[in-house]
Enzyme design. Structure first.
Site, PDB file in Angstrom:
ATOM      1  N   CYS A  67     -21.885  74.088  82.142  1.00 28.88           N
ATOM      2  CA  CYS A  67     -21.120  73.387  81.095  1.00 28.88           C
ATOM      3  C   CYS A  67     -21.873  72.201  80.484  1.00 28.88           C
ATOM      4  O   CYS A  67     -21.793  71.965  79.279  1.00 28.88           O
ATOM      5  CB  CYS A  67     -19.754  72.965  81.617  1.00 28.88           C
ATOM      6  SG  CYS A  67     -19.773  71.866  83.045  1.00 28.88           S
ATOM      7  N   ASP A 112     -14.584  72.182  74.201  1.00 33.55           N
ATOM      8  CA  ASP A 112     -14.639  72.580  75.604  1.00 33.55           C
ATOM      9  C   ASP A 112     -15.528  73.818  75.762  1.00 33.55           C
ATOM     10  O   ASP A 112     -15.270  74.840  75.135  1.00 33.55           O
ATOM     11  CB  ASP A 112     -13.215  72.885  76.085  1.00 33.55           C
ATOM     12  CG  ASP A 112     -13.110  73.064  77.586  1.00 33.55           C
ATOM     13  OD1 ASP A 112     -14.160  73.256  78.232  1.00 33.55           O
ATOM     14  OD2 ASP A 112     -11.987  73.017  78.108  1.00 33.55           O
ATOM     15  N   HIS A 160     -15.842  75.646  78.456  1.00 36.74           N
ATOM     16  CA  HIS A 160     -15.481  76.360  79.677  1.00 36.74           C
ATOM     17  C   HIS A 160     -14.846  77.733  79.483  1.00 36.74           C
ATOM     18  O   HIS A 160     -14.382  78.331  80.444  1.00 36.74           O
ATOM     19  CB  HIS A 160     -14.550  75.495  80.535  1.00 36.74           C
ATOM     20  CG  HIS A 160     -15.222  74.287  81.090  1.00 36.74           C
ATOM     21  ND1 HIS A 160     -15.230  73.076  80.428  1.00 36.74           N
ATOM     22  CD2 HIS A 160     -15.920  74.100  82.224  1.00 36.74           C
ATOM     23  CE1 HIS A 160     -15.915  72.193  81.145  1.00 36.74           C
ATOM     24  NE2 HIS A 160     -16.334  72.788  82.237  1.00 36.74           N
TER      25      HIS A 160
END
Length: 456
Positions: free
Chosen positions: A111, A342, A344
């Site tokens: 990430c 994000d 993820h």
């Protein structure tokens, strides 16, 4: 035979991790994001106003959308276009195997590399496209968070989360040619650069800033595929990746990483004034990366105004940060909440080497917000300066901001005239034949990777 068995176990583990992360984070994508109507929204130096006579938040159930004026709706639409136009780089699966491992996905560990890629991509977009550029197809994307947008008076978003995610993954849906539009020369040029920038971040061994190349650079600092990378380590990896890039288009860009929270002005200018091409001198644009720590165990809220000030600057390219052990790319704020992308969500590998590869999965359809208090104190701040004059102006402006926002005796970081060698620091060479990281850099990276900081 034993090695083959190990590889199979790793592949099964990777598939399980991909499925787990998609289940874990899909509800986050589905979570509604609220924006206040009475506070400006900042996104990488641009300000948007959703203000109306009625107070309160913009409802996500559509009950008060009809009260939004055309002017406010237009501003919401401009914000949406701007946000969606930023390049979104997430976990991927089923990409070519990473050398020295059996990994074909970065789910669960990549990430921070992805948020670092997003920051670098924004710097390259400023360099090649300019801050005013927006992707013409931005509003054609179906939003997986349509209910969070106060824009029913602007555009009716009908696709559900499941439909948009299916479109991301189904090649037949992605392969549909976009509607033809009349494009002038400038728009065609911009779209070529848009695709080229994304291709530099492709998940293949040859992509200049792809995961495979970043991991190779990370090996020089003791990092391997599957390890967790901190924001400071990623900053140094990005610098090495830009230095080693061979595409002629990238010879006009360099990256400088601050040393011990200090930006040495002469070192930056030396990088900008280094040779662009062999035999021809010129000025390079510079992306300045400043690894900092916003507190001890937790983020010190005294730094909130400074972070907001940084994200209000037109030459800011974002912040590599996040929650503890969970990296986000921070690109803006409203009130005391940070706006982020994000990384993820695990998406399928896209081959960026093919002509007209699908772009949809590289653009985030909706923003997310997080309270500043939840931010991990370890982060890396990024700036872009096209010329030496731009750098000098930026350093003056940021220095004033650092002084005005600092309640402590010592600012978060400083700009110092002269070279680092003038202060008995080893100057990092631009190119090293045998080792990409000097011994001094290795020590610094080791300290950053263990997150041991001395707080003054």
């Amino acid at each position: 035979m034993e090695a083959t068995g190990t590889d199979e176990v790793e592949k099964i583990k990777s598939k399980f991790m991909s499925a787990w992360h998609n289940m874990k984070y899909s509800w986050v994508l589905k979570t509604k994001t609220y924006f206040s109507r009475n506070s400006p929204v900042f996104l990488l130096g641009k300000c948007y106003h959703f203000k109306s006579e009625d107070s309160g938040e913009l409802s996500t159930d559509g009950s008060n959308f009809d009260k939004i004026s055309a002017e406010i709706s237009g501003n919401v639409e401009e914000f949406r276009k701007d946000f969606i136009s930023r390049i979104w780089l997430t976990y991927r699966e089923e990409f070519p195997q990473i050398q020295g491992s059996a990994l074909t996905t970065d789910c669960g560990w990549g990430c921070t590399l992805r948020t670092g890629q997003m920051l670098l991509a924004q710097g390259l977009m400023l360099h090649f496209l300019g801050r005013a550029w927006v992707w013409p197809e931005a509003l054609a994307m179906d939003s997986c968070d349509s209910e969070s947008w106060p824009s029913s008076t602007v555009r009716k978003l009908t696709a559900s989360l499941e439909a948009s995610l299916t479109a991301d993954r189904d090649p037949r849906l992605l392969a549909r040619p976009p509607a033809r539009r009349d494009c002038d020369g400038t728009e065609r040029r911009n779209e070529l650069y848009h695709r080229k920038i994304i291709s530099w971040f492709g998940d293949s061994p040859l992509a200049a800033f792809g995961l495979h190349q970043l991991i190779e650079h990370g090996k020089k600092s003791g990092k391997m595929a599957g390890d967790w990378y901190g924001p400071a380590v990623v900053a140094h990896i990005l610098r090495k990746a830009v230095e080693e890039a061979r595409d002629p288009e990238l010879q006009g860009v360099t990256v400088y990483v601050a040393q011990d929270c200090t930006v040495y002005s002469s070192d930056v200018i030396d990088r900008q004034c280094s040779l662009v091409d062999s035999g021809r001198a010129g000025t390079k644009a510079v992306i300045i990366l400043v690894p900092v720590r916003l507190g001890g165990e937790r983020t010190n809220t005294d730094y909130l105004e400074f972070v907001k000030g940084i994200l209000s600057l037109e030459y800011c390219v974002g912040i590599i940060g996040g929650r503890p052990k969970q990296s986000y790319y921070f690109a803006g704020f409203q009130d005391d909440s940070l706006i982020y992308m994000d990384p993820h969500y695990c998406q399928s590998f896209v081959d960026v080497s093919i002509k007209d590869f699908p772009l949809e999965s590289f653009h985030c359809p909706s923003p997310k917000k997080m309270s500043f208090k939840k931010m991990d104190p370890s982060c890396t701040i990024g700036f872009y300066c096209r010329t030496v004059q731009d750098f000098e102006k930026a350093s003056e402006e940021i220095t004033k901001m650092l002084k005005s926002s600092s309640k402590e005796k010592y600012p978060l970081f400083t700009f110092v005239k002269g070279h680092s060698r003038d202060y008995d620091f080893a100057s990092s060479p631009l190119h090293e034949e045998n080792d990409l990281f000097s011994e001094d850099e290795k020590k610094r990276l080791k300290r950053f990777s263990t997150e041991e900081f001395v707080l003054l």
